[in-house]
Write a protein that holds these residues in place. Sequence first.
Motif, mmCIF file in Angstrom:
data_model
loop_
_atom_site.group_PDB
_atom_site.id
_atom_site.type_symbol
_atom_site.label_atom_id
_atom_site.label_comp_id
_atom_site.label_asym_id
_atom_site.label_seq_id
_atom_site.Cartn_x
_atom_site.Cartn_y
_atom_site.Cartn_z
ATOM 1 N N SER A 173 0.822 -1.216 0.000
ATOM 2 C CA SER A 173 0.000 0.000 0.000
ATOM 3 C C SER A 173 0.851 1.259 0.000
ATOM 4 O O SER A 173 0.556 2.217 -0.702
ATOM 5 C CB SER A 173 -0.969 0.013 1.182
ATOM 6 O OG SER A 173 -0.284 0.160 2.403
ATOM 7 N N ARG A 174 1.942 1.267 0.770
ATOM 8 C CA ARG A 174 2.792 2.454 0.842
ATOM 9 C C ARG A 174 3.615 2.668 -0.435
ATOM 10 O O ARG A 174 3.949 3.801 -0.761
ATOM 11 C CB ARG A 174 3.741 2.368 2.043
ATOM 12 C CG ARG A 174 3.073 2.442 3.409
ATOM 13 C CD ARG A 174 2.774 3.897 3.791
ATOM 14 N NE ARG A 174 2.307 4.007 5.155
ATOM 15 C CZ ARG A 174 3.059 4.399 6.176
ATOM 16 N NH1 ARG A 174 4.324 4.725 6.001
ATOM 17 N NH2 ARG A 174 2.537 4.474 7.371
ATOM 18 N N CYS A 175 3.940 1.586 -1.129
ATOM 19 C CA CYS A 175 4.808 1.684 -2.309
ATOM 20 C C CYS A 175 4.065 1.470 -3.625
ATOM 21 O O CYS A 175 4.678 1.476 -4.690
ATOM 22 C CB CYS A 175 5.966 0.694 -2.190
ATOM 23 S SG CYS A 175 7.064 1.047 -0.804
ATOM 24 N N GLY A 176 2.739 1.279 -3.555
ATOM 25 C CA GLY A 176 1.948 1.105 -4.785
ATOM 26 C C GLY A 176 2.264 -0.180 -5.521
ATOM 27 O O GLY A 176 2.328 -0.184 -6.741
ATOM 28 N N LEU A 177 2.415 -1.276 -4.790
ATOM 29 C CA LEU A 177 2.775 -2.562 -5.389
ATOM 30 C C LEU A 177 1.563 -3.486 -5.466
ATOM 31 O O LEU A 177 0.611 -3.323 -4.722
ATOM 32 C CB LEU A 177 3.848 -3.252 -4.524
ATOM 33 C CG LEU A 177 5.086 -2.430 -4.202
ATOM 34 C CD1 LEU A 177 5.956 -3.171 -3.205
ATOM 35 C CD2 LEU A 177 5.844 -2.104 -5.459
ATOM 36 N N THR A 178 1.658 -4.488 -6.345
ATOM 37 C CA THR A 178 0.652 -5.523 -6.446
ATOM 38 C C THR A 178 1.347 -6.857 -6.296
ATOM 39 O O THR A 178 2.352 -7.101 -6.961
ATOM 40 C CB THR A 178 -0.060 -5.474 -7.825
ATOM 41 O OG1 THR A 178 -0.554 -4.163 -8.027
ATOM 42 C CG2 THR A 178 -1.177 -6.470 -7.910
ATOM 43 N N THR A 179 0.825 -7.719 -5.433
ATOM 44 C CA THR A 179 1.443 -9.019 -5.202
ATOM 45 C C THR A 179 1.508 -9.805 -6.487
ATOM 46 O O THR A 179 0.528 -9.891 -7.226
ATOM 47 C CB THR A 179 0.649 -9.818 -4.136
ATOM 48 O OG1 THR A 179 0.658 -9.058 -2.942
ATOM 49 C CG2 THR A 179 1.282 -11.156 -3.868
ATOM 50 N N SER A 180 2.684 -10.395 -6.709
ATOM 51 C CA SER A 180 2.876 -11.163 -7.951
ATOM 52 C C SER A 180 2.736 -12.663 -7.751
ATOM 53 O O SER A 180 2.981 -13.416 -8.655
ATOM 54 C CB SER A 180 4.270 -10.848 -8.533
ATOM 55 O OG SER A 180 5.266 -11.241 -7.636
ATOM 56 N N VAL A 181 2.372 -13.084 -6.531
ATOM 57 C CA VAL A 181 2.211 -14.525 -6.307
ATOM 58 C C VAL A 181 0.796 -14.953 -6.460
ATOM 59 O O VAL A 181 -0.120 -14.227 -6.409
ATOM 60 C CB VAL A 181 2.671 -14.960 -4.884
ATOM 61 C CG1 VAL A 181 3.809 -15.915 -4.975
ATOM 62 C CG2 VAL A 181 2.927 -13.860 -3.954
#
Length: 181
Positions: A173-181
């Motif tokens: 949430s803080r870094c604007g990421l989406t889980t890739s697993v």
Amino acid sequence: INSKPSQTIMRLILSLLLVFNLTVTANASTNVNGGDLQRCSSDGMALTGFTRNGKCEEYNSDAGSHHVCIDLSSVSSGSSQSENFCTVTGQSDWCSSQMDCNDNSGALCPVQHWCVCQWAFASYIQKAGGCQHIQNIQCDATNINAWKAYQVAASEEGENESKFKDALNCLESRCGLTTSV
């Protein structure tokens, strides 16, 4: 004995080792956003990093996996929590200390941006009362290996599963990421 098959196997093994080594080396210098890992500390701040090179790089000898760069001088907006990382995690208050400067090894500077242990960071989120109560994460200086480790740890059942899921969700949430697993 025909040496051609064993030479072929040896070449294959060496090729795989080279590819593995290049992948590990690339990940050691990649941030959570997939770009080049930036320096966590800069001029006017104490020099951080497991080897005190200013970066949260991956080292096999770093059992603490100091991959997460946080701004120890910040207090998250909307937070009633004024305690720093050291206080919350029960460590001695090195967070408020001064150490060798990033830009001048002869002087002392305040600890500001720091590569913290990814496992202590997960505890920090939990003990602080959630992601909204922690200090700022410097995403461009946070190693991608922290994100990958949280993905693995969050998928394993056990007593720490929720702590690592919280750390994964916070980093995302803080870094604007989406889980890739």
